[in-house]
Structures are given as C-alpha cells and as structure tokens.
Design a protein around this motif. Sequence first.
Motif, short mmCIF file in Angstrom:
data_model
loop_
_atom_site.label_atom_id
_atom_site.label_comp_id
_atom_site.label_asym_id
_atom_site.label_seq_id
_atom_site.Cartn_x
_atom_site.Cartn_y
_atom_site.Cartn_z
N VAL A 69 1.19 -1.05 -0.53
CA VAL A 69 0.12 0.23 -0.02
C VAL A 69 1.05 1.17 0.12
CG1 VAL A 69 -1.75 1.20 1.23
CG2 VAL A 69 -1.50 -1.09 1.36
N SER A 84 0.49 3.96 -2.94
CA SER A 84 0.53 5.28 -2.75
C SER A 84 1.65 6.01 -3.35
CB SER A 84 -0.07 5.50 -1.48
OG SER A 84 1.10 5.58 -0.13
N ARG A 138 1.35 9.16 -6.80
CA ARG A 138 1.64 10.62 -6.08
C ARG A 138 2.28 10.95 -6.64
NH1 ARG A 138 3.20 13.94 -4.89
NH2 ARG A 138 5.76 13.23 -4.39
N TYR A 166 -1.24 16.44 0.57
CA TYR A 166 -0.40 15.22 0.78
C TYR A 166 -0.09 15.66 2.36
CZ TYR A 166 2.58 11.10 0.89
OH TYR A 166 4.25 10.77 1.25
N ALA A 208 -9.16 4.97 0.49
CA ALA A 208 -7.75 5.66 0.55
C ALA A 208 -7.37 5.06 -1.50
CB ALA A 208 -6.41 5.49 0.30
N LEU A 209 -7.57 3.77 -2.07
CA LEU A 209 -7.25 3.20 -2.79
C LEU A 209 -8.31 3.11 -3.96
CD1 LEU A 209 -5.33 -0.60 -1.14
CD2 LEU A 209 -3.83 1.31 -2.42
N ILE A 269 -7.67 6.46 -4.85
CA ILE A 269 -7.06 7.52 -6.21
C ILE A 269 -7.70 6.25 -7.36
CG2 ILE A 269 -4.71 6.60 -6.66
CD1 ILE A 269 -3.80 5.87 -4.13
N ILE A 321 -6.61 12.95 -5.07
CA ILE A 321 -5.64 12.07 -4.83
C ILE A 321 -4.63 12.69 -3.66
CG2 ILE A 321 -3.46 11.08 -6.19
CD1 ILE A 321 -5.33 10.90 -8.63
N THR A 330 -3.96 9.77 -0.87
CA THR A 330 -2.27 9.11 -0.52
C THR A 330 -1.91 9.41 0.57
OG1 THR A 330 -1.45 11.00 -2.21
CG2 THR A 330 -1.45 9.04 -3.16
N TRP A 364 7.61 4.02 1.06
CA TRP A 364 7.27 4.89 0.88
C TRP A 364 7.96 5.93 0.19
CZ3 TRP A 364 8.70 9.93 3.06
CH2 TRP A 364 9.24 11.01 2.65
N CYS A 405 -4.80 -0.21 -8.01
CA CYS A 405 -5.19 0.02 -7.01
C CYS A 405 -6.36 -0.40 -6.44
CB CYS A 405 -5.69 1.94 -7.05
SG CYS A 405 -4.40 2.68 -6.71
#
Length: 439
Positions: free
Chosen positions: A33, A37, A41, A73, A96-97, A100, A124, A128, A159, A190
């Motif tokens: 995830v 993300s 992004r 964000y 969230a997914l 997106i 988005i 994200t 990340w 996603c």
Amino acid sequence: MGTPAGAAASMAGGRPRRRVHRAWLVAGVTFLVLLASAAFRSSLGVMLVPIEEDLGWSRTETSIAVSLNLIVYGVAAPFAAALLERIGVRRTAVAALLLIALGCLASTVMTAPWQLSVLWGLVIGVATGSVALVFGAIVVNRWFVARRGLVLGILGAAWATGQLVFLPLLAAIVDEFGWRAASLAIAGCCAALVPVVAVVLRDRPSDVGLEPYGGIDDEAAAVVPQTAGAAVVHAVTVLREVLRTRSFLLLAGTFFVCGWTTNGIISSHFVPAAHDHGMQATTAAGLLAVVGIFDIVGTIGSGWLTDRYDPRLLLSVYYALRGVALLAVPALLGPTVEPPMLVVVALFGLDWVATVPPTVVLCRTAFGPERGGIVFGWVFAAHMIGAGVAAAASGALRASSGDYTSAWLLAGALAVAAAVGSLLLPRPVTASVPGPARR
C-alpha cells in the motif's frame, strides 16, 4: 508464542510445522500500500509534458495541480491518525485505494486545468496522504512488539523509494500508449490491491484472536485510544504551543527547504527539465529510479550516523551536499547521461530521505517523547508545503524564462541556507531519566 491449537499443528516428518505470524502478512500488505501510494502520488511528474501537449495547457496551469497535491498530501499527515482512529486501518486503506483509482479514471476525461487540480491535487492528495508514513507507523505499533525498528525501516524505504522506482515503467507506458493509459494502469493496480487489503489487513491483532508479534505491549495496552475529535484538537494544541519556539521554526524551515529541493523540484520537474534539454522521458525517469536505489543506502546509513554523531552537523552536511548538486544540474543536463550527472544523481539519492532520522531525533529531544511525534507531523507538513510551493514556483519560473535554470539555482541556494540554519538549532541533550536504566 502461539495458541494451543498452533502447538498441536499438523506434523510433517515428526516435526511441528511453524506458522508465519499474521503480523508479517499485514506488514507485507502495508508495504504494498505504501509503495503504491507513494509511486502513484509522484507519477504526475512523468505525465506532465504529455498532458500539456495533448490538452494545450501551460506549465503554470499544470504546476498548480502538482503543488496542490503536495500540500494536501503533507497537511494530511498530522490528522491521519485521527482518520485511522475513526474508521480503522483496513477501511482507510480501502477508501484511499478506491479514491486513487477513481481520481485516475476521471482524469482520462479531463477538459479543463481546474479538473486536474481537483483530481490530482485534492482527491489523490488526500488519498495518498492518508496512507503515508503515519499509516505505516500505526500498523507497526499495533502489530509488532519485537522487530519494530526493522519493520519501520522497511516500510519507510517503501514510502521513499516507491516515489521513484516505478517512474521508468510509467514513463514507458506513456511513451508507448499515452498518458491516459498510464492513468488507467494506476487505477487498475489500486483496484487489484483492494481485495488483498480487505482480506489481510485488520485494525488490531485482537480482531483475529492474536497477540502482537513478540508478545503483549504493556505500554500500548495501558493507553486508552483517543477519539478522532480529541486527536485533532491535541494536534492543533501542540502546534500552537511550539509555533513560537526557535527549535520548531528552524526544524520546520529546514524541512520546508528539504521538501522544496526533493519532491518540489526533483520529483515534479526533473523529467520535464530533462525533456527541455532533449533527454528521453524514459531515460530521465531511469535516473530518478537510480535516486531511489541510492536512497535506500542513504536512509539506512543516516540512521546509523544519527546514533553516533550530532544530528545538527549531519543535517548541515546533507543540505550542503544537496545544494552543490542542485547548483550543478543546469550545467550537466543534456540529451545524454554523462558521468558527472551520475555523480549528482547519486548525491540526490544518498541524502534524499537522509534528513529524516536526524530531524526526528531533534524533534524528540527538543519537545520530548510525548509531543515529539506530533511535532514531527507538523514539520513533515512543512516539508510537503515547501514541496508544493516549489512545484508551482519552479513551473512559473520555467514559463517566464523558458528554461529551469533559475529554478535550479534558487533550490540550490535554499539548500545552502538550510545547511547554515541547521547549525543554529539548539544542541540536542539527552535528559537523564530516573528509574530503570535506559536502554
């Protein structure tokens, strides 16, 4: 560890078969995830030029969407914990997914620049931001007692590196099939993750009758979770308390520059700037992937150094080296990649997220363990606000002058200023703690 049923597991060759603790599956899905993300992004950077050429929009108009995305964000970070507390880890990730995916799908039928700002900037950006570093930290704190540091490091790498390593693939899709195909690919990825998240993720180990990996966390068990409203009020209260202190202003200011000189100009404008000099988008995106690879080394190394050296000095060195690299970019960009450019790319990677460990330590030593985490949330918000301002400012400078030279020079000068500002931070002091010996 394990239940009686687990102890009586099926025998294979006379030996009990040990089952993998579900915490590792949860960590694996969380890794995916965060990776997705972060990658999605930052993907607008490789689609910026094709969108402009296809729809006839200016760099200033598209940069507004990039800027808004970065700011939203970042500002989401201090409040992400409140959202997670209200609707839970699994629901947050699924929502969230889906956001997106919907944002990417809707972007394929855009007709005006403001729609790009709404879809990529707001929708988005919020999605994200809800599954960024805070999301990973909460999952680890709930599911792990042993190996917390290891898992946090792995998720942090997901990340940071996810922002860069998938850009060559997305750039190749854009080159071959167009930017809409890349947007559809993101939406499909996603959507494919949603059932995996729904099946594996749970808010807490107790939801499936388990203890955290490594046993019961007595400290966590003693804490009564705050309501979402109380968490939001507490975050704002802490900001109000620290806003006038020199430590916070310097930490937020230097991290503002950190965001300006990474996500703001490199992630958002490196590919378009390289395009201006005749470099293929896939080649430029490949250089950013190299940044992501070196970032893994730099982040781990910075954590090791932070345990041994004054974090103020480390920050000063990191920002100074970044400033030198940024100032060199205008002279090195061209249609092909020469060895000096590879050196600059390596420098970008080694200190891309290297600033995070010393900044986290300085937040904790300056404001204490109770407020340090929330303070870092606000400092991180300053980072992404800096990135957002830089994305817009760099696009405007390119539109007014016809190239990115002034934007690179401005970013380099700010990095040098941050190197000086880091030395003005108060010296971190580890207070003596009464009671049991410190670990």
